[in-house]
Structure formats: structure tokens, C-alpha cells
Write a protein that holds these residues in place. Structure first.
Motif, short mmCIF file in Angstrom:
data_model
loop_
_atom_site.label_atom_id
_atom_site.label_comp_id
_atom_site.label_asym_id
_atom_site.label_seq_id
_atom_site.Cartn_x
_atom_site.Cartn_y
_atom_site.Cartn_z
N ARG A 308 0.88 -1.22 0.10
CA ARG A 308 -0.13 0.02 0.02
C ARG A 308 0.68 1.35 0.01
NH1 ARG A 308 -2.23 -1.06 4.41
NH2 ARG A 308 -0.98 0.22 5.82
N ARG A 309 1.89 1.04 0.92
CA ARG A 309 2.74 2.35 0.87
C ARG A 309 3.40 2.66 -0.39
NH1 ARG A 309 5.24 0.81 6.89
NH2 ARG A 309 3.36 0.84 8.10
N ARG A 310 3.95 1.45 -1.04
CA ARG A 310 4.78 1.21 -2.29
C ARG A 310 3.87 2.27 -3.30
NH1 ARG A 310 4.96 -2.44 -6.86
NH2 ARG A 310 3.02 -3.21 -6.13
N GLN A 311 2.67 2.01 -3.47
CA GLN A 311 1.77 2.49 -4.48
C GLN A 311 1.63 4.02 -4.00
OE1 GLN A 311 -1.78 0.02 -5.67
NE2 GLN A 311 -0.87 -1.54 -4.30
N THR A 312 1.60 4.19 -2.74
CA THR A 312 1.29 5.77 -2.60
C THR A 312 2.74 6.49 -2.83
OG1 THR A 312 -0.34 5.18 -0.83
CG2 THR A 312 0.76 7.28 -0.75
N PRO A 328 8.98 -0.10 -7.62
CA PRO A 328 9.84 -1.35 -7.31
C PRO A 328 9.02 -2.58 -7.07
CG PRO A 328 9.46 0.25 -5.52
CD PRO A 328 8.80 0.90 -6.76
N GLU A 329 9.60 -3.61 -7.32
CA GLU A 329 8.69 -4.97 -7.27
C GLU A 329 8.93 -5.65 -6.11
OE1 GLU A 329 7.58 -6.71 -11.59
OE2 GLU A 329 10.11 -6.72 -11.15
N GLY A 330 9.87 -5.16 -5.13
CA GLY A 330 10.43 -5.92 -3.85
C GLY A 330 11.07 -4.91 -3.00
N ALA A 331 11.36 -5.56 -1.89
CA ALA A 331 12.03 -4.75 -0.73
C ALA A 331 10.91 -3.75 -0.25
CB ALA A 331 13.49 -4.27 -1.12
N PHE A 332 11.79 -2.84 0.31
CA PHE A 332 10.67 -1.60 0.55
C PHE A 332 11.51 -0.28 0.57
CE2 PHE A 332 11.65 -3.96 4.83
CZ PHE A 332 13.10 -2.99 5.20
N TYR A 333 11.92 -0.05 -0.73
CA TYR A 333 12.53 1.20 -1.20
C TYR A 333 12.12 1.77 -2.45
CZ TYR A 333 15.73 -0.87 2.00
OH TYR A 333 16.53 -1.44 3.15
N LEU A 381 18.03 9.41 -5.46
CA LEU A 381 17.63 9.54 -3.93
C LEU A 381 17.01 7.93 -3.51
CD1 LEU A 381 15.99 12.99 -3.27
CD2 LEU A 381 18.32 12.41 -3.09
N ARG A 382 17.36 7.56 -2.55
CA ARG A 382 16.66 6.38 -1.97
C ARG A 382 15.94 6.72 -0.76
NH1 ARG A 382 18.93 1.57 1.59
NH2 ARG A 382 18.16 2.95 3.37
N LEU A 383 14.54 6.23 -0.82
CA LEU A 383 13.89 6.49 0.17
C LEU A 383 13.11 5.11 0.57
CD1 LEU A 383 13.32 9.11 -2.02
CD2 LEU A 383 11.52 9.86 -0.33
N SER A 384 13.25 4.88 2.00
CA SER A 384 12.42 3.79 2.39
C SER A 384 11.19 4.04 2.85
CB SER A 384 13.19 3.32 3.87
OG SER A 384 12.36 2.04 4.45
N TYR A 385 10.26 3.05 2.30
CA TYR A 385 8.71 3.32 2.68
C TYR A 385 8.21 2.40 3.81
CZ TYR A 385 8.31 -0.25 -0.93
OH TYR A 385 8.28 -1.47 -1.77
N ALA A 386 9.25 2.19 4.71
CA ALA A 386 9.07 1.31 5.89
C ALA A 386 8.78 2.21 6.89
CB ALA A 386 10.37 0.26 5.93
N LEU A 387 7.86 3.19 6.95
CA LEU A 387 7.53 4.07 8.00
C LEU A 387 6.04 4.00 7.96
CD1 LEU A 387 8.29 7.71 7.12
CD2 LEU A 387 8.04 5.70 5.26
#
Length: 408
Positions: A308-312, A328-333, A381-387
Motif C-alpha cells: 500500500r505504501r509502495r503505491q502511494t 519497485p517490485e520488491g524490498a521497501f525502497y 535518492l533512496r527513500l524507504s517506505y518502511a514507515l
């Protein structure tokens, strides 16, 4: 008569002095320090699930604390029951059958990566490293005496390198190729056909492969992460798998990873670990045992939130002029290109590099991101969406507002 001035003494060895600080941890530390000082910083830096470790894993650790058996030294290579469980988990999840004697339990994935390279590299051996790469890979290779050779992929190929690129980088000194799917920092996932092709190329040229499978269960949109030695059995005698519980089970702080590989290499790496750290914390090992022996319900729940966060985040970033963010298709970046923003004026400044742009974003928007220079590819830039969802939307909204001001 004055004493002769002593020659300048090197206080830190050249080998260790050449190591740079982990850029991702540095960004995360700065963001936390600013938050502690009262600034409302939102951090997209650390690759760390924002979920707590599942209760059943914590409960197993609590019980282990009470058991005097785990208050003592245990085998340097890992608790026998955990090694057996890791072998069983590998067969269950990857279709790759290994013996417990092929497993070494390490203090997290970073130790696993360094010890794997240290076990097979001699000075001057070259390792092909697809870029963008996680910051630790080239440092571990250099520490082990090897030479990282970068092969760059960009957004036009979904950040996936081709066999042709790998072949162009191969020399008589090439010993190892690094393979990471799903990828940190890009979230790229190689298809089964692409994975098999890279494995076949490695076999044809007698190369070793180190494959990092730490994000194996974090894939989205119908993608699947296949295990290289599973689809290319001929490679198994020259393949080292690195994995761990950190991402799948939200256990980054527990520090349990592992190596799977040929018995002689695992034995050599175990000998190294016996002198470096001895055994991993027994309490953490018992927690890991509960994790790998259990089901994958917790990761499925996390995966739905990450998806959900990935798409947002992809949608919101692509709404910014000058930002191009592949899905991205995997991980959380996510790993968006910001090349079109460099050199533009933003609040009186003209950042020329993604390092300068990231610094501007932190100062002006109070959002922490990691510049692409840390991963070998400037201009990203790398952004993690694990938040949390609310922080994610607020953070990217700040980026939208700030970067909308960019002008020639």
C-alpha cells in the motif's frame, strides 16, 4: 640540542581508514538527532520495518533468558537446532536442499557478507558488483582484499543488469559476481529467466556467486524472488547464499543472519568467526529459531502494508516535476531519479549533486533521504517506505511543496 622530531605516525591503519561510514545509518542517526532536538524530521533513510517483532518470537527469547543453558558459550557456528531449522526453512521457501553443516549463523547479514567474501577472496581478486548497490558490499569486498568492479544499471532497465554487461566487466581476475534480488536500494526483482541466465553465465566461466536473499519474502504485484542455486543447480558448489531474519520478521536489532554454502567455505568462515565474535547471542538465536520455524503470516501482513505504501509513494513522487520514480517490485525502497532537478534554484540554492539536494531537503523540508552517491549512482535518492502511512504522506507532501519551487 633538541630531540629529533619523530616522523608522522599513522594513527589509523590504511585498511580501516579507507572505510567510509554507512551512509544509510549516518542519515538515520542525523534524522534521529534532529528529532531529539525537537525538529519534526521525517526519516526515509533506514531500511528497517516499522513493525514490532511478532510476540511469539519475543516470547521465545524471554524463555531463553530464563534457561541457564543459554547463559554459556555455544558452538561458534550456531546452535545446532537453529542451523537445522534454517536448512529446513531454505527448502520450504526456496526449494533449495542443504545440510545443516552448510549453515553458519552470524551476527546479522553484514557479518555474513564480510565473512563470505573473506573466505573466498585473495588479494586482487575482482568481484562484479551491480550498481546501484547497498553501501556495505564494496566495503566488505575491500576489507577482504578484493576489488569491487561496478556494473551500472539505471531506470531504463528497471535497475537490472544484463549478462552482456556482466560479460563486458569480466576479466582474468574476476572471481565472484554479486547477485541481489530483491534489491536494496532499488527494489528491483529479477525474473526467473534473468536469474537463470546470470547463473548459467557464471557456471560457464567458473565464477563464484554471492547471492543476498534478505528480502526474499517482500515482493509485490505478482513478482516472485527465485533463489539462484535453486534454478541453477550446477552452480551450487560455487554459490554462497546470505540471508537473515531482520527484514522478514522485523528483527533488525536482534542481529541474526546466516551463510549457506559449500562445506569447506562455511567451515573456513566459521573458523574466522570463532576468533572474531564466537557465537551469536544465544537469546537472539532462540528468537530466530522461533521465527524461521514458524509460519509467514506476520510477513504477509507487513507485505500488505508495504505494498500500500509502495503505491502511494510512487504516485506522489511522480507528481513532482523533475522526479522520475520507477515502481519497485520488491524490498521497501524507491529509487527515483532527480537528475532533472540538479542545477535548478530551490530557495536560493542550486544543488549540483544529489548529495547537495538531499542536504537541502533535510534543511528546508525536514525530510531525511539518502543520496544516490551512497549507492554508486549519483543523481538519485533512496527513500524507504518502511514507515507509518501518515508519516509517509506528510514527508512526501513536504517534498512536493519544496521541489515545486525549483526553477531555472
Amino acid at each position: 640540542m633538541s630531540a629529533a622530531t619523530p616522523p608522522t605516525e599513522r594513527r589509523v591503519s590504511a585498511r580501516i581508514g579507507a572505510i567510509s561510514e554507512s551512509a544509510t545509518l549516518a542519515v538515520d542517526a542525523k534524522a534521529k538527532a534532529l528529532k531529539a532536538a525537537g525538529r519534526p524530521v521525517i526519516g526515509f533513510g533506514a531500511g528497517e520495518p516499522d513493525f514490532p517483532t511478532p510476540d511469539y518470537i519475543v516470547d521465545a527469547a524471554v524463555e531463553a533468558c530464563k534457561n541457564p543453558k543459554y547463559h554459556r558459550y555455544t558452538p561458534a557456528g550456531g546452535l545446532p537446532e537453529l542451523k537445522a531449522a534454517i536448512a529446513a526453512k531454505t527448502l520450504r521457501d526456496s526449494g533449495y536442499e542443504v545440510d545443516a553443516s552448510q549453515v553458519l549463523v552470524t551476527n546479522g547479514g553484514k557479518q555474513a557478507i564480510y565473512e563470505a567474501f573473506a573466505a573466498i577472496l585473495d588479494p586482487g581478486d575482482e568481484v562484479i558488483v551491480p550498481a546501484p548497490y547497498w553501501t556495505t558490499y564494496p566495503e566488505s569486498i575491500r576489507l577482504a582484499g578484493g576489488v569491487p568492479v561496478e556494473v551500472v544499471a539505471d531506470e531504463t532497465t528497471g535497475y537490472r543488469v544484463s549478462v552482456a554487461q556482466l560479460e563486458a566487466a569480466r576479466t582474468e581476475k574476476t572471481k565472484v559476481v554479486l547477485f541481489v534480488s530483491p534489491s536494496n536500494p532499488t527494489g528491483a526483482v529479477y525474473s526467473e529467466a534473468e536469474t537463470e541466465a546470470i547463473g548459467r553465465w557464471a557456471v560457464e566461466h567458473g565464477l563464484w556467486v554471492l547471492t543476498d536473499e534478505i528480502y526474499e519474502h517482500l515482493v509485490y504485484g505478482g513478482a516472485s524472488a527465485v533463489s539462484l542455486p535453486s534454478v541453477m543447480p550446477e552452480l551450487r558448489d560455487k554459490c554462497i547464499v546470505v540471508n537473515g531474519v531482520a527484514k522478514t520478521y522485523a528483527m533488525t536489532g536482534w542481529r541474526v543472519g546466516w551463510i549457506i554454502g559449500p562445506k569447506d567455505v562455511v567451515k573456513a568462515a566459521t573458523n574466522l568467526q570463532s576468533h572474531a565474535t564466537s557465537n551469536v547471542s544465544n537469546v537472539a538465536q532462540i528468537a530466530a529459531l522461533a521465527a524461521v520455524s514458524g509460519n509467514l503470516d506476520a510477513v504477509a501482513e507487513m507485505g500488505r502494508a508495504f505494498d500500500r505504501r509502495r503505491q502511494t509513494i510512487v504516485r506522489m513522487l511522480n507528481e513532482i516535476d523533475g522526479v522520475l520514480c520507477p515502481t519497485p517490485e520488491g524490498a521497501f525502497y524507491v529509487y527515483p531519479s532527480v537528475k532533472a532537478l540538479l542545477g535548478k534554484e530551490i530557495r536560493g540554492k542550486r544543488p549540483q549533486t544529489s548529495v547537495e539536494l538531499a542536504a537541502l531537503i533535510l534543511d528546508e523540508a525536514e525530510v531525511a533521504v539518502v543520496p544516490g552517491e551512497a549507492f554508486g549512482t549519483p543523481g538519485y535518492l533512496r527513500l524507504s517506505y518502511a514507515l507509518g502511512d501518515d508519516d509517509l504522506v506528510e514527508g512526501v507532501s513536504r517534498l512536493q511543496k519544496l521541489l515545486a519551487e525549483a526553477k531555472d
